[in-house]
Design an enzyme around this catalytic site. Structure first.
Site, PDB file in Angstrom:
ATOM      1  N   SER A  52      -9.485  -1.494   7.417  1.00  0.00           N
ATOM      2  CA  SER A  52      -9.076  -1.297   6.020  1.00  0.00           C
ATOM      3  C   SER A  52      -8.389  -2.471   5.361  1.00  0.00           C
ATOM      4  O   SER A  52      -8.141  -2.417   4.155  1.00  0.00           O
ATOM      5  CB  SER A  52      -8.162  -0.091   5.914  1.00  0.00           C
ATOM      6  OG  SER A  52      -8.939   1.051   5.841  1.00  0.00           O
ATOM      7  N   SER A  95      -9.662   0.998   3.192  1.00  0.00           N
ATOM      8  CA  SER A  95      -8.888   1.839   2.315  1.00  0.00           C
ATOM      9  C   SER A  95      -7.807   1.083   1.538  1.00  0.00           C
ATOM     10  O   SER A  95      -7.273   1.605   0.560  1.00  0.00           O
ATOM     11  CB  SER A  95      -8.222   2.945   3.124  1.00  0.00           C
ATOM     12  OG  SER A  95      -7.311   2.397   4.063  1.00  0.00           O
ATOM     13  N   LYS A 130       0.875  -1.180   0.000  1.00  0.00           N
ATOM     14  CA  LYS A 130       0.000   0.000   0.000  1.00  0.00           C
ATOM     15  C   LYS A 130       0.908   1.225   0.000  1.00  0.00           C
ATOM     16  O   LYS A 130       1.950   1.228   0.682  1.00  0.00           O
ATOM     17  CB  LYS A 130      -0.850  -0.045   1.269  1.00  0.00           C
ATOM     18  CG  LYS A 130      -1.877   1.062   1.417  1.00  0.00           C
ATOM     19  CD  LYS A 130      -2.661   0.877   2.719  1.00  0.00           C
ATOM     20  CE  LYS A 130      -3.859   1.777   2.855  1.00  0.00           C
ATOM     21  NZ  LYS A 130      -4.635   1.534   4.084  1.00  0.00           N
TER      22      LYS A 130
HETATM   23  N1  GLN Z   1     -12.763   3.011   6.954  1.00  0.00           N
HETATM   24  C1  GLN Z   1     -12.126   3.411   8.170  1.00  0.00           C
HETATM   25  C2  GLN Z   1     -11.768   4.868   8.104  1.00  0.00           C
HETATM   26  O1  GLN Z   1     -12.021   5.463   7.101  1.00  0.00           O
HETATM   27  C3  GLN Z   1     -10.916   2.556   8.431  1.00  0.00           C
HETATM   28  C4  GLN Z   1      -9.715   3.010   7.714  1.00  0.00           C
HETATM   29  C5  GLN Z   1      -8.513   2.162   7.938  1.00  0.00           C
HETATM   30  O2  GLN Z   1      -8.572   1.095   8.560  1.00  0.00           O
HETATM   31  N2  GLN Z   1      -7.372   2.687   7.490  1.00  0.00           N
HETATM   32  O3  GLN Z   1     -11.262   5.420   9.045  1.00  0.00           O
END
Ligand code: GLN
Length: 473
Positions: free
Chosen positions: A171, A147, A72
């Site tokens: 995510s 994400s 990532k």
């Molecule tokens: N969807 C969650 C957020 O937007 C988790 C994001 C993540 O785990 N990086 O904060």
């Protein structure tokens, strides 16, 4: 394309000289270069081929020798562009190497490239980024979740054998669930965060995607070396899950798994059917389910969006166009230049969170919001600890639905609700494995569940996930 889909099988093929590291690398690079799903932000073709050739010369020793992988784009890689999926770091070339990247490369893995994500890890769809959304390869009208959506897609489309994302509130587990892969969020403190661009420091953990729990074990063993550069990592040494799985003779599943059935009741019908089916199958194989209650979990989303945005507002303060990041040349004085750099450099969602977090920490409000959220966070942790007095793991959905369509317009709050079941795990600092199970009777897309373990029971959780995978597959 060779028919080795897993790290372990590819390792055996490399060892038996059925394929060379360079040939394997070329196969994965071919897909990465075509980039059919908009997965990659930066390809590292020459870098990967050099490394694969070196490995062919020196021979295969480790499980990860010659295995193509992606990161990532939140992981710092020396001399390789690292954007955090953001315009803010569009041209950033780090002068140092982060620990996640160095651990995996030192173990022999071959970096094919850096893949997309929601900017700074903020999102659940991989859409909050100027690099554009990523397709779900199973049906290109749908999204892979976020994400770390592009990381999951790189494994699914076979441009990588594994990928590392970050899991702050789900995510990695959410995209793993939407893509039919395994996604593993380690105990907070099990892996180093050095060289991982911070979103919310008390929640973020580097987390792998792979096709089997054995592959997850191979990756985790390499990622858990002690790192003196990160004081939030517990100095307890590397895991040795791979040998535990390979030497394990006991196939029985004499586990007690706790379950709060209201979580399943609240899922969409197609997801609920498959969750109930997975429970039946596990029971047939010796697992005992025990009803538990986790009464404070209903506050998780509210608590998370106070704590995560507060930490983000502080972590992202350094991106002002002077210390770091995109710099607007239009500003007429320093303050105006900071303001312009931040408003033009950040995506809308990041700005929403910085505003929310700054508000939650502001004097007069921080007791009411931030301190209060920290107290409820503790109650959520206590709920899990009470459960672990009665069971080995907690069973939970990953998401109430399957993947959603690109044009399914959601409000920010509706989007935040996708993480209802993943967020409590991060707030409590626990390890959790997202396991794929079945596909939806509505749209044929993957479904699955997660198993949550107690702190630092990572090796046990990975071994038990392996046993479960063997009986459910
Ligand atoms: N969807 C969650 C957020 O937007 C988790 C994001 C993540 O785990 N990086 O904060």
């Amino acid at each position: 394309m060779s028919d080795f889909n897993t790290i372990y099988d590819s390792h055996l093929a490399l060892k038996d000289k059925k394929i060379s590291a360079t040939e394997l690398c070329n196969e994965y690079l071919k897909v990465a270069k075509e980039n059919p799903n908009n997965t990659f932000i930066t390809l590292t073709e020459d870098y990967a081929l050099n490394k694969a050739q070196e490995i062919d010369k020196s021979g295969i020793k480790n499980h990860l020798d010659g295995i193509p992988f992606s990161l990532k784009d939140l992981f710092i890689t020396k001399n390789i562009r690292t954007t955090a999926g953001s315009k803010m770091l569009y041209n950033y070339i780090p002068p140092y190497e982060g620990t996640t990247s160095s651990n995996l490369q030192n173990a022999g893995a071959v970096l094919v490239g850096k893949v997309g994500c929601d900017e700074f890890g903020m999102g659940s769809s991989n859409e909050n980024t100027p690099f554009g959304p990523v397709n779900l390869p199973l049906n290109k009208d749908y999204l892979p979740g976020g994400s770390s959506g592009a990381s999951a897609v790189s494994v699914l489309e076979k441009s990588s054998l594994f990928s590392i994302g970050t899991d702050t509130g789900g995510s990695v587990r959410l995209p793993a669930n939407f893509c039919g892969l395994f996604g593993y969020k380690p105990t907070y403190g099990r892996v180093s965060r050095y060289g991982q661009i911070a979103y919310a420091s008390s929640l973020d953990q580097a987390s792998p995607f792979a096709r089997t729990p054995l592959d997850i074990a191979i990756i985790m063993d390499a990622m858990t070396k002690n790192d003196e550069k990160d004081s939030t990592q517990a100095p307890i040494g590397a895991m040795s899950s791979t040998s535990k799985i390979l030497n394990n003779k006991d196939k029985s599943l004499s586990l007690v798994i706790g379950i709060d059935r209201s979580m399943i009741e609240n899922c969409r019908e197609d997801v609920r059917e498959n969750l109930n089916q997975s429970i039946k199958e596990l029971e047939k194989n010796g697992v005992k389910f025990k009803d538990i209650t986790l009464p404070h979990l209903k506050y998780s989303v509210a608590v998370y969006y106070v704590i995560a945005t507060s930490e983000a507002s502080s972590n992202l303060a350094r991106f002002d166009g002077v210390h770091f990041g995109f710099s607007s040349t239009e500003g007429h004085d320093l303050e105006n230049s900071y303001a312009l750099s931040r408003s033009l450099g950040f995506h809308e969602e990041v700005k929403r969170r910085v505003l929310l977090g700054t508000f939650c920490l502001s004097s007069g409000y921080s007791d009411e919001y931030y301190s209060h959220a920290c107290k409820v966070r503790r109650l959520i942790y206590d709920d899990f600890q009470k459960a672990f007095n009665e069971c080995d793991y907690v069973y939970s959905p990953v998401c109430a639905t399957t993947s959603f369509k690109k044009d399914e317009l959601m409000t920010p709050l509706q989007m935040y609700m996708n993480d209802l079941y993943t967020i409590p795990v991060n707030l409590a600092g626990l390890p959790s494995m997202a396991l794929p199970y079945g596909s939806s009777s509505l749209n044929s897309l993957p479904t699955g569940f997660q198993l949550i373990g107690n702190s630092f029971k990572d090796e046990e959780l990975i071994l038990d996930s392996h046993k479960i995978f063997e009986v459910l597959k």
